[in-house]
Design an enzyme around this catalytic site. Sequence first.
Site, PDB file in Angstrom:
ATOM      1  CE  LYS A 105      -1.572   6.766  -5.327  1.00 39.95           C
ATOM      2  NZ  LYS A 105      -0.619   6.479  -4.413  1.00 39.95           N
ATOM      3  NE  ARG A 119      -3.917  -2.216   1.831  1.00 40.99           N
ATOM      4  CZ  ARG A 119      -5.032  -2.346   2.927  1.00 40.99           C
ATOM      5  NH1 ARG A 119      -4.915  -2.054   3.442  1.00 40.99           N
ATOM      6  NH2 ARG A 119      -5.315  -3.526   2.210  1.00 40.99           N
ATOM      7  N   GLY A 120       1.930   1.344  -0.393  1.00 41.89           N
ATOM      8  CA  GLY A 120       2.991   2.313  -1.324  1.00 41.89           C
ATOM      9  C   GLY A 120       2.451   3.484  -1.192  1.00 41.89           C
ATOM     10  CB  THR A 121      -1.044   4.847  -1.582  1.00 42.58           C
ATOM     11  OG1 THR A 121      -1.861   6.194  -2.804  1.00 42.58           O
ATOM     12  CG2 THR A 121      -1.858   4.671  -0.793  1.00 42.58           C
ATOM     13  CB  THR A 122       0.117   9.738   1.604  1.00 46.68           C
ATOM     14  OG1 THR A 122       1.424   9.361   1.664  1.00 46.68           O
ATOM     15  CG2 THR A 122      -0.266  10.154   2.389  1.00 46.68           C
TER      16      THR A 122
END
Lengths: 278, 249
Positions: free
Chosen positions: A92, A58-61
Amino acid sequence: MMKPDMSALETHFGAPAGEDCGLLFDVDDSSMPAMEFPNCPNFDRFQAKTKDMVKNKRGTTTLAFIFDRGVIVAADSRASMGGYISSQTVRKIIEINPYMLGTMAGGAADCQFWHRNLGTKCRLHELANKRRISVTGASKLLANILYSYRGMGLSIGTMIAGWDEKGPGLYYVDSEGARLKGNRFSVGSGSLYAYGILDEGYRFKMSIEEAGELARRAIYHATFRDGASGGCVSVYHVGPDGWTKLSGDDVGELHFQYYPVQKTPVEQEMVDASPSTA
Amino acid sequence: MARYDRAITVFSPDGHLFQVEYALEAVRKGNAAVGVRGTDTVVLAVEKKSTPKLQDSRSVRKIARLDTHIALACAGLKADARVLINRARIECQSHRLTVEDPVTVEYITRYIAGLQQKYTQSGGVRPFGLSTLIVGFDPYTDKPALYQTDPSGTFSAWKANATGRNSNSMREFLEKNYKETSGKETVKLAIRALLEVVESGGKNIEIAVMTKEDGLRELEESEIDEYVAEIEAEKAAAEAAKKGGQKDA
């Protein structure tokens, strides 16, 4: 006494070198197609390792919060595959319908597909019942679907934000089957950094501009510290009339907005030193 | 024509589904039921055929509660009614579970009608032999609602309707005498319609009143007797007024 015929049990599979599951043999028989066969001492551990390898970290913010003027939803736009940045322009924040947004964290395909599917279900509900579905209902529909796929490898960490008859609504739904109602959420590898800024600067009574700026700042800081987050910050606002996009800024430019370049004392010296001396 | 009434899934040459029409016949033999919608109240009134002496009348309730805000009365085969009511109750709870909201009256009516329709288009089954009257309050708009379904699976909303035995005479009465009512007046209108075809008296009528605040309430026999007495008194007064008018003339 006849020996039982064990020929069917013999395996003749070649394997690529270097896998750390402990393959025991290495066969030269190149007529058989190569297949990785986990003939290793601990089959269960092999399964777990493979799952771990496949599981997206879950590489994200992404973040969302409720305040007195509605809901703010913000996200970065980087997609990474391990150490490779595959895209800096991923959208996103998914528009489920004109008054509901969903965020994407985890597997991009999973999130996109299931949000589109949720949008379809919401529209069917509207047509059948002549009224919009509530945020509660929509998030429950998604959570029930994800729960039925539990353990099958879906990777989704999403927030459903919207405005319905009961006012602003925000739910966190993930592929493990969790569904939480709340006022502030941040999801993804950069969420820890975003929470730091968000929790410190949050007040319930804010103007839409202040709230948008808080969200922008929080995502920016996450992209600053987390390698898997970056690209642009998109900020959306959901109000009684539906959602609007407040801003979309490149984090590189935001960095110099927040921290403009200061001439350091050393450089000053160099400037003073140049014409007069020599 | 006899060839076309065996299987439910066969149309007759002139476009009838005979099994469905025979199911409607079964409804016409069932007990009379009336539903009236007021501005803040909905009333269901059902004929109670005389109970045998040894029967425990409490076990023969004609009006069923589907959820805290929805009730149902029906005319026709009571065993079929039990099955339909159970499925409807489950659907009410299932809806609460999946969208965290109570059903609207229209939704559950659509569900019940859909179920009845399914049984007119499947092999090896027969239609449900009952028409239902469904009353309730919409949880969002707080408006009362009355719907009717029939064995063919059609449904529609009504201000007042009747089904079962002698439903035509009751409906005629309602058409003549319907006006927007509230509270006790709605109850009286329902009772008056039912009394057109049923013997007078509290032990022949079962009445349930639903309001937004108090939900569903079954009236006691004594209360029903009071209403009936009021209605009889009003009728007598109207007769006397008419006679008085005639005398003067």
